[in-house]
Design a protein around this motif. Structure first.
Motif, PDB file in Angstrom:
ATOM      1  N   ARG A  98      -5.155 158.393 -53.243  1.00 25.33           N
ATOM      2  CA  ARG A  98      -3.856 157.749 -53.122  1.00 25.33           C
ATOM      3  C   ARG A  98      -3.089 157.995 -54.417  1.00 25.33           C
ATOM      4  O   ARG A  98      -3.581 157.709 -55.504  1.00 25.33           O
ATOM      5  CB  ARG A  98      -4.058 156.255 -52.882  1.00 25.33           C
ATOM      6  N   LEU A  99      -1.883 158.543 -54.316  1.00 22.17           N
ATOM      7  CA  LEU A  99      -1.128 158.953 -55.503  1.00 22.17           C
ATOM      8  C   LEU A  99       0.029 158.019 -55.829  1.00 22.17           C
ATOM      9  O   LEU A  99       0.341 157.785 -57.000  1.00 22.17           O
ATOM     10  CB  LEU A  99      -0.576 160.370 -55.306  1.00 22.17           C
ATOM     11  N   PHE A 100       0.685 157.525 -54.794  1.00 22.94           N
ATOM     12  CA  PHE A 100       1.890 156.713 -54.996  1.00 22.94           C
ATOM     13  C   PHE A 100       2.075 155.793 -53.806  1.00 22.94           C
ATOM     14  O   PHE A 100       1.847 156.192 -52.660  1.00 22.94           O
ATOM     15  CB  PHE A 100       3.112 157.617 -55.153  1.00 22.94           C
ATOM     16  N   ASP A 101       2.481 154.569 -54.087  1.00 18.42           N
ATOM     17  CA  ASP A 101       2.701 153.584 -53.039  1.00 18.42           C
ATOM     18  C   ASP A 101       4.058 152.935 -53.288  1.00 18.42           C
ATOM     19  O   ASP A 101       4.284 152.347 -54.356  1.00 18.42           O
ATOM     20  CB  ASP A 101       1.584 152.531 -53.089  1.00 18.42           C
ATOM     21  N   GLY A 102       4.991 153.076 -52.354  1.00 18.57           N
ATOM     22  CA  GLY A 102       6.312 152.491 -52.567  1.00 18.57           C
ATOM     23  C   GLY A 102       7.214 152.708 -51.379  1.00 18.57           C
ATOM     24  O   GLY A 102       6.793 152.563 -50.229  1.00 18.57           O
ATOM     25  N   ASN A 103       8.456 153.092 -51.634  1.00 19.15           N
ATOM     26  CA  ASN A 103       9.433 153.358 -50.581  1.00 19.15           C
ATOM     27  C   ASN A 103      10.105 154.693 -50.830  1.00 19.15           C
ATOM     28  O   ASN A 103      10.393 155.044 -51.973  1.00 19.15           O
ATOM     29  CB  ASN A 103      10.516 152.280 -50.562  1.00 19.15           C
ATOM     30  N   VAL A 104      10.315 155.435 -49.750  1.00 20.62           N
ATOM     31  CA  VAL A 104      11.162 156.606 -49.842  1.00 20.62           C
ATOM     32  C   VAL A 104      12.540 156.196 -49.332  1.00 20.62           C
ATOM     33  O   VAL A 104      12.653 155.367 -48.417  1.00 20.62           O
ATOM     34  CB  VAL A 104      10.588 157.792 -49.030  1.00 20.62           C
ATOM     35  N   LEU A 105      13.577 156.752 -49.935  1.00 18.32           N
ATOM     36  CA  LEU A 105      14.946 156.411 -49.567  1.00 18.32           C
ATOM     37  C   LEU A 105      15.600 157.575 -48.829  1.00 18.32           C
ATOM     38  O   LEU A 105      15.515 158.715 -49.263  1.00 18.32           O
ATOM     39  CB  LEU A 105      15.759 156.077 -50.821  1.00 18.32           C
ATOM     40  N   VAL A 106      16.225 157.262 -47.699  1.00 19.75           N
ATOM     41  CA  VAL A 106      16.980 158.274 -46.959  1.00 19.75           C
ATOM     42  C   VAL A 106      18.396 157.747 -46.745  1.00 19.75           C
ATOM     43  O   VAL A 106      18.608 156.524 -46.666  1.00 19.75           O
ATOM     44  CB  VAL A 106      16.329 158.623 -45.603  1.00 19.75           C
ATOM     45  N   PRO A 107      19.386 158.636 -46.672  1.00 22.35           N
ATOM     46  CA  PRO A 107      20.763 158.180 -46.443  1.00 22.35           C
ATOM     47  C   PRO A 107      20.881 157.374 -45.150  1.00 22.35           C
ATOM     48  O   PRO A 107      20.254 157.710 -44.138  1.00 22.35           O
ATOM     49  CB  PRO A 107      21.553 159.484 -46.360  1.00 22.35           C
TER      50      PRO A 107
END
Length: 364
Positions: A348-357
Motif C-alpha cells: 500500500r503506497l498512498f491512501d486518500g482522495n483523487v480529485l476529478v473536475p
C-alpha cells in the motif's frame, strides 16, 4: 475543493505494476461515466499523464475496482481496468495478475474481509475473465503485513509473500485453453501457439521472426520491422482466438521465446501488445508456461520442461524471472492443466482522495 470531486482512492504496488484501487461504491454506476472518471483520475490521454495519477507507462496506468461479492464462492469481486496512456480509452477486456496481488490486502484493509490471526485467504472473483483466485495474505495479529523476505524480479527489496492460487482459468477470455482448437497454427508464415490460461497469448519462437529473443526491450521497441511483423500476426490471431477484431484491444499479448539463459524453462520477450514489457505479466507467464508443457507447441525444442505432474517453471524475462507452478495430468488428448499457482508481493503506497473536475463527475 470548489470545482472538483473527491473520490476515495488507494495507490498500491501489485507485483511489478502499480495502480489506483477503488471501491466500486465510490465510482459512478454507469460504465461510461466510470470510464470518464478513470481517464481524468489517471491523466489520459497524455503521453506523460501529467494531469493525473498515471505513471506514463502501461504498467503504471492500471485500476482495480473492488466490491463485496454476491457469489457464494467469493468474498470480493475484482474488475480490472487498463487506462490507455495516450488514448481516451479504458480497456476491461483483459485482467491483470499483478494488480490482482494487491486486491487481497486492499479488501482486508477496507473492511471487506475479516482478517485471520496469522494469514487470511481472500476468495476473489475476477470479473473480467469470470474466474476465481484465492489469495493468501499474511495477517499477523489480525493486520496486513507487507514486510517479509520474499523477493520478486523487478521490485527492489523484499516483502511479505502473497500466494495466488487460480481455479478454472483455462479459456477464461477465449472459451478454451487452445482457442483455435490446435496446439500449433501457422500465421503469416510463423508457427505459433495460441493459448489462454488466464491471459490470451500468442507464443512463437524469436528466431522465426528473425530475432534471437535476448534483445533489450528498448531495442525491440525501436525495431519497426519486427513490430510490424508481430502486429500482423496479432491481428490475424485475434479472430482465430475468438477475440474478434483486436485492432483496438490490448489482447492477445505477443510473446517471443528462446532457449533459457539463466537456468529457467524459457526466455521471453512480451509485447503488451505494442510495447515490449520489461518483465512479463502474471497471467501472461502462466499462459506461456502452459504452452511450454503442451507437447507439439511452438516452444518445442526451445523450452526445458521438468518431469512429473507438478511442474515448476521459471519463465525468464528481461529483468529477471517469474516462477509458475502447474499441476498437470496426462489424458487421452494429451497434457491437461489442473491448477496454476504463483507468488507475488504488494504494498500500500498512498491512501486518500483523487480529485476529478466536477464537469467530469459531480459525485452523484
Amino acid at each position: 475543493m470548489a470545482g472538483q470531486t473527491k473520490i476515495p482512492c488507494v495507490m498500491m504496488r501489485g507485483g511489478t505494476s502499480k495502480g489506483a484501487y477503488f471501491l466500486a461504491r465510490d465510482l459512478p454506476p454507469s460504465a461510461a461515466a466510470r470510464d470518464r472518471v478513470l481517464l481524468a483520475a489517471m491523466g489520459s490521454p497524455d503521453t506523460r499523464q501529467i494531469d493525473g495519477l498515471g505513471g506514463a507507462h502501461p504498467l503504471t496506468s492500471k485500476v482495480a475496482i473492488v466490491a463485496p461479492s454476491e457469489r457464494s464462492d467469493a468474498d470480493v469481486d475484482y474488475l480490472f481496468a487498463q487506462v490507455v496512456v495516450n488514448e481516451p480509452k479504458v480497456d476491461i477486456s483483459p485482467t491483470c495478475g499483478n494488480i490482482l496481488a494487491g486486491v487481497g490486502p486492499f479488501a482486508i484493509e477496507q473492511g471487506l474481509v475479516q482478517p485471520g490471526a496469522g494469514e487470511t485467504r481472500v476468495r476473489i472473483f475476477m470479473v473480467n475473465t469470470r474466474s476465481l483466485c484465492i489469495a493468501t495474505v499474511k495477517t499477523p495479529g489480525g493486520e496486513v503485513s507487507y514486510e517479509g523476505e520474499t523477493r520478486i524480479a523487478g521490485v527492489p527489496g523484499t516483502s511479505a509473500p502473497i500466494l495466488l492460487d487460480f481455479e478454472n482459468i483455462a479459456g477464461s477470455s477465449c472459451g478454451a485453453l487452445l482457442p483455435t482448437g490446435k496446439i500449433r497454427d501457422m500465421i503469416e508464415g510463423v508457427p505459433v501457439t495460441c493459448v489462454d490460461n488466464g491471459m490470451p497469448v500468442v507464443v512463437f519462437a524469436a528466431k522465426d521472426v528473425g530475432r534471437n529473443g535476448y534483445e533489450l526491450p528498448a531495442a525491440l521497441d525501436a525495431d519497426a520491422e519486427v513490430k510490424q511483423c508481430i502486429e500482423a500476426i496479432r491481428l490475424k490471431a485475434g479472430p482465430l482466438m475468438r477475440l474478434g477484431d483486436v485492432a483496438k484491444k490490448v489482447v492477445p499479448k505477443m510473446t517471443l521465446v528462446a532457449p533459457p539463459r539463466e537456468g529457467g524453462a524459457v526466455a521471453t520477450r512480451t509485447f503488451i501488445p505494442h510495447v515490449c514489457h520489461e518483465a512479463i505479466g502474471v497471467l501472461g507467464a502462466v499462459s506461456v508456461a502452459t504452452a511450454c508443457v503442451l507437447e507439439g507447441s511452438a516452444t518445442e525444442g526451445i523450452a526445458k520442461v521438468p518431469a512429473g505432474e507438478t511442474k515448476i517453471l521459471s519463465v525468464e524475462h528481461p529483468t529477471g524471472e517469474f516462477t509458475v507452478q502447474l499441476e498437470t495430468t496426462r489424458a487421452a488428448g494429451g497434457i491437461e492443466i489442473k491448477r496454476a499457482a504463483l507468488l507475488r508481493t504488494a504494498r500500500r503506497l498512498f491512501d486518500g482522495n483523487v480529485l476529478v473536475p466536477r464537469a467530469v463527475w459531480d459525485g452523484r
